[in-house]
Design a protein around this motif. Structure first.
Motif, PDB file in Angstrom:
ATOM      1  N   UNK A 204       1.057  -1.290   0.148  1.00 21.54           N
ATOM      2  CA  UNK A 204      -0.242  -0.004   0.258  1.00 21.54           C
ATOM      3  C   UNK A 204       0.495   1.714  -0.150  1.00 21.54           C
ATOM      4  N   UNK A 205       1.754   1.435   1.059  1.00 17.28           N
ATOM      5  CA  UNK A 205       2.292   2.548   0.721  1.00 17.28           C
ATOM      6  C   UNK A 205       3.596   3.144  -0.205  1.00 17.28           C
ATOM      7  N   UNK A 206       4.626   1.817  -0.510  1.00 18.74           N
ATOM      8  CA  UNK A 206       4.567   1.993  -2.145  1.00 18.74           C
ATOM      9  C   UNK A 206       4.119   2.311  -2.975  1.00 18.74           C
ATOM     10  N   UNK A 207       2.878   2.178  -3.271  1.00 21.25           N
ATOM     11  CA  UNK A 207       2.061   2.693  -4.065  1.00 21.25           C
ATOM     12  C   UNK A 207       1.962   4.266  -4.478  1.00 21.25           C
ATOM     13  N   UNK A 208       1.120   4.428  -3.403  1.00 20.65           N
ATOM     14  CA  UNK A 208       0.426   5.723  -2.846  1.00 20.65           C
ATOM     15  C   UNK A 208       1.393   6.384  -2.905  1.00 20.65           C
ATOM     16  N   UNK A 209       2.848   6.154  -2.767  1.00 19.28           N
ATOM     17  CA  UNK A 209       4.073   7.015  -3.039  1.00 19.28           C
ATOM     18  C   UNK A 209       4.317   7.385  -4.560  1.00 19.28           C
ATOM     19  N   UNK A 210       4.047   6.027  -5.161  1.00 16.50           N
ATOM     20  CA  UNK A 210       3.979   6.494  -6.369  1.00 16.50           C
ATOM     21  C   UNK A 210       3.565   7.209  -7.721  1.00 16.50           C
ATOM     22  N   UNK A 211       1.998   6.775  -6.921  1.00 11.02           N
ATOM     23  CA  UNK A 211       1.002   8.034  -7.562  1.00 11.02           C
ATOM     24  C   UNK A 211       1.101   9.291  -6.940  1.00 11.02           C
ATOM     25  N   UNK A 212       1.904   9.504  -5.885  1.00  6.67           N
ATOM     26  CA  UNK A 212       1.706  11.171  -5.815  1.00  6.67           C
ATOM     27  C   UNK A 212       3.027  11.989  -6.122  1.00  6.67           C
ATOM     28  N   UNK A 213       4.073  11.232  -6.494  1.00  2.00           N
ATOM     29  CA  UNK A 213       4.833  11.160  -7.463  1.00  2.00           C
ATOM     30  C   UNK A 213       4.374  11.871  -8.347  1.00  2.00           C
TER      31      UNK A 213
END
Length: 321
Positions: A204-213
């Motif tokens: 979850x956290x890595x996916x959200x980080x990529x999307x936010x970036x």
């Protein structure tokens, strides 16, 4: 009487279709037009009736007309709009014998000066029809379409966005997750995000980080849907609260708050309360008030609304505490 094939003839037929409305005479006229009509705008109008009211008796007519336009290609149907409409009318009544036709359609490429990815509607409609017959086969073809960036419309993200929905319906979330991490068309990334439901907590956290970036408003809206539609996860709540506090624009902030209010799930409301208690931005507090006011009488919503009233300063602590 207007000359057959003229603009006046087309207008007369379209007027007749509209005038019949839901009359019993509509279906015989539609059947006649689907069987033999040559003018694209008239044929499209008749096919729309069939898309809304499927007619199994016309299955063979639809496949025959598709194959007729398939032979003439872009000369008679530049952009594939008629063929896409034929496939959409065929989808609810599709039969196993149609698989070869659908396989050809999902691989069709006929670029036009207006759209190098054309005909995106044909490939999207073929995938949707294939899903009804063979979800596994549809999933394989959907992966091909999803990652075929050269033939994804820069304007709409199709047919890759449809491929994302087909993969979700077939339960293939790994492919959707891979597309988000690989990056691609914003509309397609957003569609992948909103279709995810069962990510492992550690992803979850890595996916959200990529999307936010990606710093893209369309992707951000897809991320909002991901937060609201995904199965509850502690990691998801943490990521959502951080997103609202640090990054969401006022418009995205309101969209997410309104979606949470509409969903009315306890875990989401608790997360929204956590955000509301410490929100100091005037515009974002206003956005929260507007989103919450829609259900102001709801006992689960009223305490949150109290947190962001104009005369209520930000405060820490649990609701009612």
């Amino acid at each position: 009487m207007p000359r057959p094939g003229s603009a006046a003839d087309a207008r007369r037929k379209l007027d007749r279709l509209r005038a019949l409305g839901s009359s019993p005479q509509l279906l015989p006229l539609v059947t006649e037009l689907v069987q033999s009509e040559r003018q694209p705008e008239v044929l499209l109008a008749a096919l729309q009736v069939l898309a809304d009211s499927p007619q199994p008796a016309l299955h063979d007519v639809l496949t025959a007309r598709y194959e007729e336009f398939e032979r003439t290609g872009r000369r008679a149907d530049a952009g594939g709009f008629v063929r896409a409409a034929l496939l959409r009318a065929l989808e609810p009544i599709v039969l196993p014998g149609d698989i070869p036709l659908l396989v050809r359609a999902v691989a069709l490429h006929e670029p036009t000066p207006q759209d190098a990815a054309a005909p995106t509607g044909v490939r999207a409609a073929a995938l949707a029809a294939m899903l009804r017959l063979d979800p596994e086969l549809a999933a394989y073809h959907a992966v091909v379409v999803l990652y075929d960036r050269r033939h994804t419309s820069q304007f709409t993200g199709e047919p890759a966005a449809t491929a994302a929905r087909v993969l979700a319906a077939a339960g293939q979330e790994v492919a959707l997750t891979g597309y988000v991490f690989a990056g691609g068309h914003p509309d397609v990334v957003a569609e992948c995000l909103r279709e995810l439901r069962n990510l492992p907590p550690s992803v979850v956290a890595p996916l959200v980080e990529v999307a936010r970036a990606m710093r893209d408003e369309t992707v951000a809206l897809g991320l909002c849907d991901f937060f609201v539609r995904h199965q509850p996860r502690d990691e998801l709540r943490t990521a959502m609260v951080d997103f609202m506090r640090q990054e969401a624009s006022n418009e995205v902030y309101y969209y997410l708050a309104a979606a949470i209010v509409a969903e009315r799930r306890d875990d989401l409301l608790e997360a929204l309360a956590e955000v509301a208690r410490e929100e100091t931005g005037r515009e974002k507090r206003k956005a929260l008030r507007e989103a919450l006011s829609v259900r102001a009488a709801d006992p689960a919503i009223a305490p949150l609304l109290d947190l962001v009233r104009e005369d209520s300063p930000p405060r820490r602590g649990r609701i009612g505490g």
